[in-house]
Design a protein around this motif. Sequence first.
Motif, PDB file in Angstrom:
ATOM      1  N   SER A 189       0.808   0.040  11.663  1.00 54.15           N
ATOM      2  CA  SER A 189      -0.392   0.480  10.934  1.00 54.15           C
ATOM      3  C   SER A 189      -1.156   1.481  11.798  1.00 54.15           C
ATOM      4  CB  SER A 189      -1.277  -0.721  10.574  1.00 54.15           C
ATOM      5  OG  SER A 189      -1.663  -1.423  11.746  1.00 54.15           O
ATOM      6  N   SER A 203     -11.050  -2.138   8.441  1.00 55.78           N
ATOM      7  CA  SER A 203     -11.636  -1.408   9.566  1.00 55.78           C
ATOM      8  C   SER A 203     -12.976  -2.033   9.964  1.00 55.78           C
ATOM      9  CB  SER A 203     -11.853   0.053   9.175  1.00 55.78           C
ATOM     10  OG  SER A 203     -12.835   0.138   8.152  1.00 55.78           O
ATOM     11  N   SER A 260      -1.756   4.635  11.344  1.00 59.82           N
ATOM     12  CA  SER A 260      -2.560   5.661  10.672  1.00 59.82           C
ATOM     13  C   SER A 260      -3.717   5.100   9.857  1.00 59.82           C
ATOM     14  CB  SER A 260      -1.668   6.507   9.758  1.00 59.82           C
ATOM     15  OG  SER A 260      -0.685   7.183  10.498  1.00 59.82           O
ATOM     16  N   PHE A 261      -3.593   3.849   9.427  1.00 59.98           N
ATOM     17  CA  PHE A 261      -4.628   3.308   8.540  1.00 59.98           C
ATOM     18  C   PHE A 261      -4.583   1.789   8.555  1.00 59.98           C
ATOM     19  CE2 PHE A 261      -5.533   1.684   4.167  1.00 59.98           C
ATOM     20  CZ  PHE A 261      -6.897   1.917   4.162  1.00 59.98           C
ATOM     21  N   ARG A 267      -6.908   5.521   0.388  1.00 62.33           N
ATOM     22  CA  ARG A 267      -7.496   4.502   1.256  1.00 62.33           C
ATOM     23  C   ARG A 267      -8.404   3.548   0.478  1.00 62.33           C
ATOM     24  NH1 ARG A 267      -7.485   9.208   4.482  1.00 62.33           N
ATOM     25  NH2 ARG A 267      -6.554   8.916   6.565  1.00 62.33           N
ATOM     26  N   ILE A 294       0.056   8.488   7.208  1.00 63.14           N
ATOM     27  CA  ILE A 294      -1.203   8.831   6.553  1.00 63.14           C
ATOM     28  C   ILE A 294      -1.156   8.440   5.076  1.00 63.14           C
ATOM     29  CG2 ILE A 294      -2.756  10.730   5.957  1.00 63.14           C
ATOM     30  CD1 ILE A 294      -1.620  12.184   8.446  1.00 63.14           C
ATOM     31  N   GLY A 323      -2.047  -2.423   6.599  1.00 62.15           N
ATOM     32  CA  GLY A 323      -2.245  -1.017   6.914  1.00 62.15           C
ATOM     33  C   GLY A 323      -0.964  -0.215   6.762  1.00 62.15           C
ATOM     34  N   TYR A 324      -1.077   1.084   6.948  1.00 59.61           N
ATOM     35  CA  TYR A 324       0.057   1.994   6.781  1.00 59.61           C
ATOM     36  C   TYR A 324       0.433   2.649   8.103  1.00 59.61           C
ATOM     37  CZ  TYR A 324      -0.489   1.740   1.712  1.00 59.61           C
ATOM     38  OH  TYR A 324      -0.555   1.302   0.412  1.00 59.61           O
ATOM     39  N   ARG A 352      -8.718  -1.074  -0.087  1.00 63.75           N
ATOM     40  CA  ARG A 352      -9.977  -1.686   0.354  1.00 63.75           C
ATOM     41  C   ARG A 352     -10.700  -2.366  -0.804  1.00 63.75           C
ATOM     42  NH1 ARG A 352     -11.111   3.062   4.796  1.00 63.75           N
ATOM     43  NH2 ARG A 352     -10.257   1.856   6.546  1.00 63.75           N
TER      44      ARG A 352
END
Length: 424
Positions: free
Chosen positions: A233, A240, A235-236, A196, A192, A188-189, A200
């Motif tokens: 991570s 998920s 922000s992202f 995205r 932002i 993840g980051y 994935r």
Amino acid sequence: MTSNENFERAKQEYEKWGINVEQVLEKIKQVPISIHCWQGDDIEGFEPNKSELSGGIDVTGNHPGKAHTPEELRRDLEKALSLIPGKHRVNLHAIYAETSGEAVERDELLPRHFENWVRWAKDRGLGLDFNPTLFSHPKAADGFTLSHPDIEIREFWINHCIACRRIGEYFGKELGTPCLTNIWIPDGYKDIPSDRLTPRKRLKESLDRIFKENISEKHNLDSVESKLFGLGSESFVVGSHEFYLGYALKNNKLCLLDTGHFHPTEAVSNKISAMLLYSDKLALHVSRPVRWDSDHVITLDDELREIALEIVRNEALDNVMIGLDFFDASINRVAAWTIGTRNMIKALLYAMLVPNEHLKQLQEEGRFTERLALFEEFKTYPFGAIWDYYCEEMGVPVKEAWLKEVKQYEREVLFKRQAPSQTV
């Protein structure tokens, strides 16, 4: 009044509601909890060249006596298991391989590196579950693994997960009970992202590669575990809940819900019935988040009881694989296992001693006053007397008597430990 007299009086209270307490006790004996080994050594593992803990994971505290060798860790697990009623499972990470001091890369791990664990589990009638370790490694230093833009790094982690599925299959074959092999990644980051979708897509392609080899579910079950955010991570997160839920449903894999991996206002208990409508099985990692995914030892709180009620009232004990995932180095680690696992079992026993069918009927008939009243009254029914009797019948300490044994074990074993050179 003796404990048996307390039990008989309590049993009469529950039998008024048509609850067969003897049948409940037989049922609770059959429910295995998968106890995570990493509480015992602060997720260090036994790799000869250990990397610093990473992947948004942190263990706080420095209570003396953590395990430094496989033998110490197994001994500690045995002590905890002796204080917990029932027959359970042990959950391992790949970093708990035993390689006799040889540096074996994670993508080269083989079943033979876990032979001691299997022998130990077989001797004690335990099942084993497993997890690839996609953190605390130079190739995960930037926070990306299966979705990494560098194909060579991605290949390394794909091959690691393939190796772990084969190890899980080995566990299942040897122990006669399927191993749950669960994949969690830290990818993840911090800030932002500008894209995205691409990470994935890479994660999906990696998972497709990992699961390409057909392994019988008689020996190994695959699950994927989501997360909302983590350290580094914020922000992202690539993996998920929505991503993994879709992937699991489409590819006939288990979706694993970690109770610390969601927004603080989300309740995992609320997700269980919804997911069971579309999945034959799902898996849990039960921890206690305090403001974030801090993996505190689970207590008998409202959410734990509600999780247990959702499993029991929906007759899903055979459909939900219950594992634990907490790590606290500020307290005695054997005590942490004991407190958390006993609480999980308590919650399930509590749920079995609630007149669930009657409460369902009240809801269907719109009798909400009675429903709320009974919900609250059953919180003070003599559940403790049933729990004490169950512990006594299972040959484990009743009430807080287990704490005396842990303190003695601490004095005689844990306080005398010194970190040895790594030669596992």
